[in-house]
Design an enzyme around this catalytic site. Structure first.
Site, PDB file in Angstrom:
ATOM      1  N   TYR A 169     -13.637  21.935  -9.386  1.00 16.99           N
ATOM      2  CA  TYR A 169     -13.643  21.134  -8.162  1.00 16.99           C
ATOM      3  C   TYR A 169     -12.247  20.979  -7.579  1.00 16.99           C
ATOM      4  O   TYR A 169     -11.760  19.871  -7.392  1.00 16.99           O
ATOM      5  CB  TYR A 169     -14.261  19.750  -8.432  1.00 16.99           C
ATOM      6  CG  TYR A 169     -15.765  19.819  -8.513  1.00 16.99           C
ATOM      7  CD1 TYR A 169     -16.534  19.888  -7.348  1.00 16.99           C
ATOM      8  CD2 TYR A 169     -16.423  19.857  -9.736  1.00 16.99           C
ATOM      9  CE1 TYR A 169     -17.913  19.978  -7.402  1.00 16.99           C
ATOM     10  CE2 TYR A 169     -17.801  19.956  -9.798  1.00 16.99           C
ATOM     11  CZ  TYR A 169     -18.544  20.011  -8.632  1.00 16.99           C
ATOM     12  OH  TYR A 169     -19.910  20.104  -8.686  1.00 16.99           O
ATOM     13  N   LYS A 195     -22.982  18.427 -23.627  1.00 16.79           N
ATOM     14  CA  LYS A 195     -21.703  17.735 -23.743  1.00 16.79           C
ATOM     15  C   LYS A 195     -21.301  17.394 -25.176  1.00 16.79           C
ATOM     16  O   LYS A 195     -20.802  18.257 -25.873  1.00 16.79           O
ATOM     17  CB  LYS A 195     -21.702  16.514 -22.824  1.00 16.79           C
ATOM     18  CG  LYS A 195     -21.597  16.936 -21.358  1.00 16.79           C
ATOM     19  CD  LYS A 195     -21.081  15.851 -20.444  1.00 16.79           C
ATOM     20  CE  LYS A 195     -20.587  16.405 -19.135  1.00 16.79           C
ATOM     21  NZ  LYS A 195     -21.517  16.322 -18.030  1.00 16.79           N
ATOM     22  N   ASP A 234     -32.426  13.650 -18.436  1.00 17.21           N
ATOM     23  CA  ASP A 234     -31.173  14.381 -18.587  1.00 17.21           C
ATOM     24  C   ASP A 234     -30.201  13.490 -19.365  1.00 17.21           C
ATOM     25  O   ASP A 234     -29.576  12.589 -18.807  1.00 17.21           O
ATOM     26  CB  ASP A 234     -30.629  14.740 -17.199  1.00 17.21           C
ATOM     27  CG  ASP A 234     -29.293  15.474 -17.257  1.00 17.21           C
ATOM     28  OD1 ASP A 234     -28.682  15.528 -18.348  1.00 17.21           O
ATOM     29  OD2 ASP A 234     -28.853  15.986 -16.211  1.00 17.21           O
ATOM     30  N   TYR A 273     -26.674  13.205 -10.950  1.00 17.83           N
ATOM     31  CA  TYR A 273     -25.942  14.454 -11.152  1.00 17.83           C
ATOM     32  C   TYR A 273     -26.590  15.232 -12.290  1.00 17.83           C
ATOM     33  O   TYR A 273     -26.799  14.683 -13.376  1.00 17.83           O
ATOM     34  CB  TYR A 273     -24.457  14.203 -11.482  1.00 17.83           C
ATOM     35  CG  TYR A 273     -23.730  15.494 -11.754  1.00 17.83           C
ATOM     36  CD1 TYR A 273     -23.345  16.322 -10.705  1.00 17.83           C
ATOM     37  CD2 TYR A 273     -23.489  15.929 -13.054  1.00 17.83           C
ATOM     38  CE1 TYR A 273     -22.727  17.543 -10.953  1.00 17.83           C
ATOM     39  CE2 TYR A 273     -22.873  17.145 -13.307  1.00 17.83           C
ATOM     40  CZ  TYR A 273     -22.496  17.948 -12.244  1.00 17.83           C
ATOM     41  OH  TYR A 273     -21.891  19.156 -12.491  1.00 17.83           O
TER      42      TYR A 273
HETATM   43  C1  PLP Z   1     -22.202  17.317 -17.227  1.00 15.57           C
HETATM   44  C2  PLP Z   1     -23.620  17.109 -16.876  1.00 15.57           C
HETATM   45  C3  PLP Z   1     -24.465  18.184 -16.581  1.00 15.57           C
HETATM   46  C4  PLP Z   1     -23.977  19.617 -16.531  1.00 15.57           C
HETATM   47  O1  PLP Z   1     -23.494  20.075 -17.739  1.00 15.57           O
HETATM   48  P1  PLP Z   1     -22.462  21.331 -17.784  1.00 15.57           P
HETATM   49  O2  PLP Z   1     -22.258  21.574 -19.235  1.00 15.57           O
HETATM   50  O3  PLP Z   1     -21.230  20.874 -17.049  1.00 15.57           O
HETATM   51  O4  PLP Z   1     -23.131  22.454 -17.091  1.00 15.57           O
HETATM   52  C5  PLP Z   1     -25.786  17.916 -16.299  1.00 15.57           C
HETATM   53  N1  PLP Z   1     -26.264  16.652 -16.318  1.00 15.57           N
HETATM   54  C6  PLP Z   1     -25.484  15.596 -16.605  1.00 15.57           C
HETATM   55  C7  PLP Z   1     -26.075  14.229 -16.639  1.00 15.57           C
HETATM   56  C8  PLP Z   1     -24.132  15.783 -16.883  1.00 15.57           C
HETATM   57  O5  PLP Z   1     -23.350  14.727 -17.133  1.00 15.57           O
END
Ligand code: PLP
Length: 432
Positions: free
Chosen positions: A21, A279, A250, A149
């Protein structure tokens, strides 16, 4: 150590490298890192920074962790990688079994992926294939929350907040999905029926074309760092059942203890149909993510044409990543992580609360090992980034948000230095 080396590195970085970014013409400084250990980052010029970011939610045990190093070394000596089509191996099998054991009850099958965004793509494809298999091929749309997100790839972007996700830039290429307002009921408060009115209205009106509701449970991360009522999550789960719509949780940011529960779904005692983790899955060592689903979903997809799930990344189930993920989970389980996260929460509250006195501050909020200071206006990135480094801390704000999500192993002194640095910078106006 020597600064000529460091200057050369930064010059070449500026010439050849594009950062996340960012603009290649950016005047936001970039700092060269030499090493990292525990909660400390050492720059090439010798300065040490206390880490307030866990490298974007990942490094929950800190850096250079002997047990995690060992897990990688041991696996490396055996096998770095092997294709996952038609072959399997102990690290992947043991990791998938472990994930099924520690995640909400109904999740029984694991599909491994290479990054969070990809695990979201997989979740969305699973939902669509599930409805195809159920002879309801019209269900190809998704509902998501504003301020959400879910990643940067095309499918994931189509369920990110349309404003911060810049949907206008990609208007012809992104799938058109449904958005409902970000939950207004805060964490810890009850949720009234009116808070879910718009979600209910969208489901009522469009359920025949909707495959799934996708959301970040309780904590909306990169889309605004907001904490919402577990009650909302509970009621959203009930609405999904009522309208026969899948729920995708998510947990890529929230998973593995960050919000105070091992998984944020546990704040509401719900089990989603599909869940994404990533993550901190490997303790920040390697890129790895996973999409878990119910037996009903894997069985339905597998027993109807085309009888296979249409996905298979080249580096699926990478043994190094699986081995370090297993060890990271083992470390977490044997540590008293809940007590540690609670201690971090207390110190974040105490340290950030005084920031409320500044006119520029809109809100201060803390949940688990996440502390957020929301300003009324966006920070001046070049100024604030330099000021934080000068103060000996690594904090990376975005927009109006200055936030901390330190490694769980951080000490009291280090944490107080982090919150103190935020207070000082707001106090002397270096964020402007
Ligand atoms: C970071 C994140 C993603 C994307 O993961 P990447 O490993 O960066 O592709 C998707 N959803 C949430 C909630 C996130 O915090």
């Amino acid at each position: 150590m020597n600064s000529a080396h460091s200057t050369n590195l930064l010059e070449h970085d500026h010439r050849f490298v594009w950062h996340p970014y960012s603009s290649t013409h950016s005047d936001v400084p970039v700092f060269a890192v030499k090493s990292a250990t525990g909660a400390y980052i050492t720059l090439e010029d010798g300065r040490q920074l206390i880490d307030g970011m866990s490298s974007w939610w990942c490094a929950i045990h800190g850096y250079n962790v002997p047990e995690l190093n060992n897990a990688v070394h041991q696996q490396l000596a055996t096998m770095a990688h092997i294709m996952f089509g038609g072959l399997t191996h102990a690290p992947a099998v043991r990791l998938c079994k472990k994930l099924v054991e520690i995640t909400p009850e109904q999740l029984e099958t694991v599909f491994l992926a290479d990054s969070g965004s990809v695990s979201v793509e997989i979740a969305m494809k699973m939902a669509v294939q599930y409805w195809q298999a159920r002879r309801q091929p019209g269900r190809q749309k998704f509902v998501s929350l504003r301020n959400g997100y879910h990643g940067d790839t095309m499918g994931a972007m189509s369920v990110c907040d349309p404003v911060t996700g810049m949907h206008t830039l990609f208007s012809d290429i992104l799938a058109k999905n449904f958005f409902v307002p970000s939950p207004e009921c805060c964490f810890g408060s009850a949720c009234k029926a009116e808070h879910l009115m718009e979600l209910q209205a969208v489901l009522e009106q469009h359920h025949e074309v909707i495959a799934a509701l996708i959301l970040e449970p309780v904590v909306q991360g990169a889309g605004g760092m907001k904490f919402y009522s577990a009650d909302y999550l509970k009621q959203a789960r009930a609405l999904c059942e009522q309208y026969d719509i899948l729920l995708i949780a998510d947990e890529i940011a929230t998973g593995f203890g960050r919000s105070g529960k091992l998984f944020a779904c546990q704040h509401a005692n719900i089990s989603p149909d599909i869940m994404c983790v990533g993550k901190s899955l490997t303790g920040g060592y390697m890129t790895l993510a996973a999409t878990l689903c119910t037996k009903k979903i894997s069985d339905t997809i597998s027993s109807n044409p085309p009888f296979v799930f249409m996905h298979g990344p080249t580096f699926m189930g990478n043994p190094l990543a699986c081995a370090v993920a297993l060890e990271s989970i083992r470390l977490l389980e044997k540590s008293d992580w809940q007590a540690k996260v609670q201690a971090v929460e207390k110190l974040l509250c105490k340290g950030l609360d005084p920031c409320k006195q500044f006119d520029d501050v809109m809100d201060v909020r803390v949940l688990g090992a996440i502390g957020v200071v929301e300003l009324k206006a966006a920070v001046n990135m070049p100024n604030i980034q330099q000021a934080f480094v000068d103060a000996g801390v690594w904090i990376r704000p975005f927009g109006k948000l200055i936030y901390l999500m330190p490694p769980y192993i951080i000490g009291e002194h280090e944490l107080n230095t982090l919150t103190g640095a935020i207070f000082d910078i707001l106090n002397n106006g270096k964020h402007r």
